[in-house]
Motif scaffolding. Structure first.
Motif, PDB file in Angstrom:
ATOM      1  N   LEU A  95      10.009   4.086  12.503  1.00 30.74           N
ATOM      2  CA  LEU A  95       9.313   3.789  11.251  1.00 30.74           C
ATOM      3  C   LEU A  95      10.102   4.451  10.127  1.00 30.74           C
ATOM      4  O   LEU A  95      10.059   5.669   9.955  1.00 30.74           O
ATOM      5  N   ALA A  96      10.821   3.654   9.337  1.00 36.01           N
ATOM      6  CA  ALA A  96      11.750   4.193   8.352  1.00 36.01           C
ATOM      7  C   ALA A  96      11.081   4.521   7.021  1.00 36.01           C
ATOM      8  O   ALA A  96      11.453   5.490   6.358  1.00 36.01           O
ATOM      9  N   GLU A  97      10.107   3.743   6.623  1.00 34.51           N
ATOM     10  CA  GLU A  97       9.463   3.915   5.323  1.00 34.51           C
ATOM     11  C   GLU A  97       7.945   3.969   5.491  1.00 34.51           C
ATOM     12  O   GLU A  97       7.404   3.517   6.504  1.00 34.51           O
ATOM     13  N   ALA A  98       7.265   4.489   4.474  1.00 36.21           N
ATOM     14  CA  ALA A  98       5.808   4.550   4.509  1.00 36.21           C
ATOM     15  C   ALA A  98       5.207   3.154   4.664  1.00 36.21           C
ATOM     16  O   ALA A  98       4.177   2.975   5.319  1.00 36.21           O
ATOM     17  N   GLN A  99       5.876   2.151   4.088  1.00 36.48           N
ATOM     18  CA  GLN A  99       5.361   0.783   4.173  1.00 36.48           C
ATOM     19  C   GLN A  99       5.479   0.219   5.593  1.00 36.48           C
ATOM     20  O   GLN A  99       4.858  -0.799   5.916  1.00 36.48           O
ATOM     21  N   ASP A 100       6.266   0.883   6.451  1.00 37.08           N
ATOM     22  CA  ASP A 100       6.391   0.433   7.839  1.00 37.08           C
ATOM     23  C   ASP A 100       5.220   0.886   8.704  1.00 37.08           C
ATOM     24  O   ASP A 100       5.048   0.379   9.824  1.00 37.08           O
ATOM     25  N   LEU A 101       4.448   1.845   8.224  1.00 37.67           N
ATOM     26  CA  LEU A 101       3.315   2.330   9.004  1.00 37.67           C
ATOM     27  C   LEU A 101       2.302   1.207   9.188  1.00 37.67           C
ATOM     28  O   LEU A 101       1.898   0.562   8.219  1.00 37.67           O
ATOM     29  N   PRO A 102       1.852   0.963  10.419  1.00 36.26           N
ATOM     30  CA  PRO A 102       0.912  -0.131  10.668  1.00 36.26           C
ATOM     31  C   PRO A 102      -0.461   0.174  10.098  1.00 36.26           C
ATOM     32  O   PRO A 102      -0.796   1.339   9.800  1.00 36.26           O
ATOM     33  N   PRO A 103      -1.316  -0.837   9.934  1.00 35.23           N
ATOM     34  CA  PRO A 103      -2.660  -0.633   9.380  1.00 35.23           C
ATOM     35  C   PRO A 103      -3.478   0.392  10.146  1.00 35.23           C
ATOM     36  O   PRO A 103      -4.320   1.085   9.559  1.00 35.23           O
ATOM     37  N   THR A 104      -3.242   0.515  11.448  1.00 33.10           N
ATOM     38  CA  THR A 104      -4.020   1.484  12.232  1.00 33.10           C
ATOM     39  C   THR A 104      -3.817   2.914  11.741  1.00 33.10           C
ATOM     40  O   THR A 104      -4.725   3.747  11.852  1.00 33.10           O
ATOM     41  N   PHE A 105      -2.635   3.215  11.197  1.00 31.87           N
ATOM     42  CA  PHE A 105      -2.395   4.565  10.676  1.00 31.87           C
ATOM     43  C   PHE A 105      -3.346   4.864   9.528  1.00 31.87           C
ATOM     44  O   PHE A 105      -3.960   5.942   9.467  1.00 31.87           O
ATOM     45  N   HIS A 106      -3.477   3.925   8.617  1.00 27.03           N
ATOM     46  CA  HIS A 106      -4.330   4.134   7.454  1.00 27.03           C
ATOM     47  C   HIS A 106      -5.812   4.165   7.852  1.00 27.03           C
ATOM     48  O   HIS A 106      -6.599   4.917   7.261  1.00 27.03           O
ATOM     49  N   GLU A 107      -6.170   3.378   8.859  1.00 23.37           N
ATOM     50  CA  GLU A 107      -7.547   3.433   9.372  1.00 23.37           C
ATOM     51  C   GLU A 107      -7.835   4.815   9.955  1.00 23.37           C
ATOM     52  O   GLU A 107      -8.899   5.401   9.707  1.00 23.37           O
ATOM     53  N   TRP A 108      -6.880   5.327  10.751  1.00 24.50           N
ATOM     54  CA  TRP A 108      -7.030   6.650  11.357  1.00 24.50           C
ATOM     55  C   TRP A 108      -7.124   7.735  10.297  1.00 24.50           C
ATOM     56  O   TRP A 108      -7.996   8.614  10.359  1.00 24.50           O
ATOM     57  N   ALA A 109      -6.233   7.676   9.297  1.00 23.48           N
ATOM     58  CA  ALA A 109      -6.233   8.684   8.241  1.00 23.48           C
ATOM     59  C   ALA A 109      -7.540   8.672   7.463  1.00 23.48           C
ATOM     60  O   ALA A 109      -8.078   9.730   7.116  1.00 23.48           O
ATOM     61  N   SER A 110      -8.070   7.492   7.220  1.00 23.72           N
ATOM     62  CA  SER A 110      -9.341   7.386   6.506  1.00 23.72           C
ATOM     63  C   SER A 110     -10.491   7.957   7.328  1.00 23.72           C
ATOM     64  O   SER A 110     -11.411   8.574   6.777  1.00 23.72           O
ATOM     65  N   ALA A 111     -10.418   7.780   8.649  1.00 21.55           N
ATOM     66  CA  ALA A 111     -11.496   8.253   9.522  1.00 21.55           C
ATOM     67  C   ALA A 111     -11.423   9.756   9.787  1.00 21.55           C
ATOM     68  O   ALA A 111     -12.461  10.393   9.977  1.00 21.55           O
ATOM     69  N   GLY A 112     -10.217  10.330   9.787  1.00 21.98           N
ATOM     70  CA  GLY A 112     -10.081  11.710  10.239  1.00 21.98           C
ATOM     71  C   GLY A 112      -9.592  12.719   9.221  1.00 21.98           C
ATOM     72  O   GLY A 112      -9.644  13.925   9.480  1.00 21.98           O
ATOM     73  N   LEU A 113      -9.110  12.241   8.056  1.00 24.38           N
ATOM     74  CA  LEU A 113      -8.506  13.161   7.094  1.00 24.38           C
ATOM     75  C   LEU A 113      -9.107  12.997   5.710  1.00 24.38           C
ATOM     76  O   LEU A 113      -9.600  11.922   5.343  1.00 24.38           O
ATOM     77  N   SER A 114      -9.043  14.062   4.941  1.00 19.20           N
ATOM     78  CA  SER A 114      -9.333  14.027   3.518  1.00 19.20           C
ATOM     79  C   SER A 114      -8.048  14.388   2.799  1.00 19.20           C
ATOM     80  O   SER A 114      -7.467  15.447   3.046  1.00 19.20           O
ATOM     81  N   GLY A 115      -7.567  13.521   1.917  1.00 21.72           N
ATOM     82  CA  GLY A 115      -6.279  13.736   1.273  1.00 21.72           C
ATOM     83  C   GLY A 115      -5.181  12.987   1.998  1.00 21.72           C
ATOM     84  O   GLY A 115      -5.345  12.556   3.144  1.00 21.72           O
ATOM     85  N   SER A 116      -4.045  12.827   1.341  1.00 23.61           N
ATOM     86  CA  SER A 116      -2.941  12.044   1.906  1.00 23.61           C
ATOM     87  C   SER A 116      -2.024  12.905   2.767  1.00 23.61           C
ATOM     88  O   SER A 116      -1.613  13.997   2.369  1.00 23.61           O
ATOM     89  N   LEU A 117      -1.672  12.378   3.939  1.00 20.66           N
ATOM     90  CA  LEU A 117      -0.743  13.053   4.842  1.00 20.66           C
ATOM     91  C   LEU A 117       0.701  12.639   4.584  1.00 20.66           C
ATOM     92  O   LEU A 117       1.632  13.317   5.025  1.00 20.66           O
TER      93      LEU A 117
END
Length: 289
Positions: free
Chosen positions: A47-69
């Motif tokens: 995964l070279a760029e942030a835009q390469d991260l699949p949608p599941t990453f953002h779903e996980w971050a929304s479910a488990g984190l507060s703030g941007s990783l």
């Protein structure tokens, strides 16, 4: 147990700076915290760029984190990608684990990671039996009559938030591996594993953990600092003996990178009935649409 800084590298592991001038993440990113235990896994091309991260990453971050990783994650991924390319690899199994403060690791869990793609499997099932050749190590192909394909015998990890993984100091790594192998031999039971969650293996693991916590305490521990990652070997012969750190003082976000050839990872996904490439996340008690 008080952890010290590693002053030297060893044949088992090395602390590497991947981002210069890095401050403690809790200070630099005060809004970042773990809202619930959750992990995200990805198996596929780099995964070279942030835009390469699949949608599941953002779903996980929304479910488990507060703030941007992302400000913490992307510099490490850029470095990790470079390391893999240097070794002529362009695929990995990437796991990010977010953990709320817990007392689970007040007692260390000293261990070495098994060869991930070994035909013998992992965990306690790799313990040599008395009737096996003494020189039969993982990947050696001796004794069992099975020849393994060449595979990577190393991995990378870092901690983006919270305490870093503990390692037995370089000068004591060989002794720690010998102590671990002796404990596993002494406490293991001969049985057939009928499930990936084998009760007998779990009982042995608990007994080994308790014994190693006592026996290895005198050797001390070292940890990397913010902005550093660990390059370390796996396997019973030269794998780095390490443990999760005590996590009672706050949240932790840990990243684990297992490099592999496309064929190795694709075969592993197929074994579990999964497509390749693949990404998924799990957060207990979070409803999924």
């Amino acid at each position: 147990m008080k952890a010290e800084r590693a002053s030297t590298t060893s044949s088992s592991f090395e602390f590497i700076k991947y981002e210069s001038g890095k401050n403690d993440s809790c200070t630099a990113y005060p809004d970042l915290c773990v809202t619930r235990n959750a992990f995200w896994s990805y198996c596929g091309p780099l995964l070279a760029e942030a835009q390469d991260l699949p949608p599941t990453f953002h779903e996980w971050a929304s479910a488990g984190l507060s703030g941007s990783l992302l400000p913490l994650l992307m510099p490490f991924l850029e470095f990790a990608n470079g390391v893999l390319r240097e070794h002529e690899l362009d695929h990995y199994w990437l796991t990010i684990r977010a953990t709320k403060a817990t007392r689970e690791f007040d007692e260390p869990r000293w261990h070495t990671d098994d060869m991930f793609f070994s035909a013998r499997g992992g965990g306690l099932r790799t313990i040599p039996r008395e009737n096996e050749d003494e020189d039969e190590g993982e990947g050696s192909g001796s004794g069992s009559g099975r020849t393994l394909d060449l595979q990577t015998d190393w991995k990378l990890c870092t901690t983006l938030l919270g305490p870093s993984t503990m390692f037995i100091p370089p000068r004591h790594q060989a002794e720690a591996r010998g102590t671990q192998q002796s404990a596993r031999r002494a406490l293991s039971t001969d049985h057939e594993c009928t499930s990936i969650r084998c009760v007998a293996c779990a009982a042995t693991a608990d007994a080994v953990r308790e014994k190693l916590s006592r026996d290895l305490e005198r050797l001390g521990a070292v940890q990397c600092t913010p902005g550093e990652c660990v390059f370390f070997h796996i396997g019973q012969e030269k794998g780095a003996v390490h443990s999760e750190p005590p996590m009672g003082g706050g949240d932790r976000v840990f990243v684990n990178v297992v490099p592999g050839k496309r064929g190795e990872l694709e075969k592993l996904m197929a074994k579990w009935g999964m497509d390749f490439p693949r990404s998924w996340w799990i957060a207990p008690n979070v409803p999924r649409g």
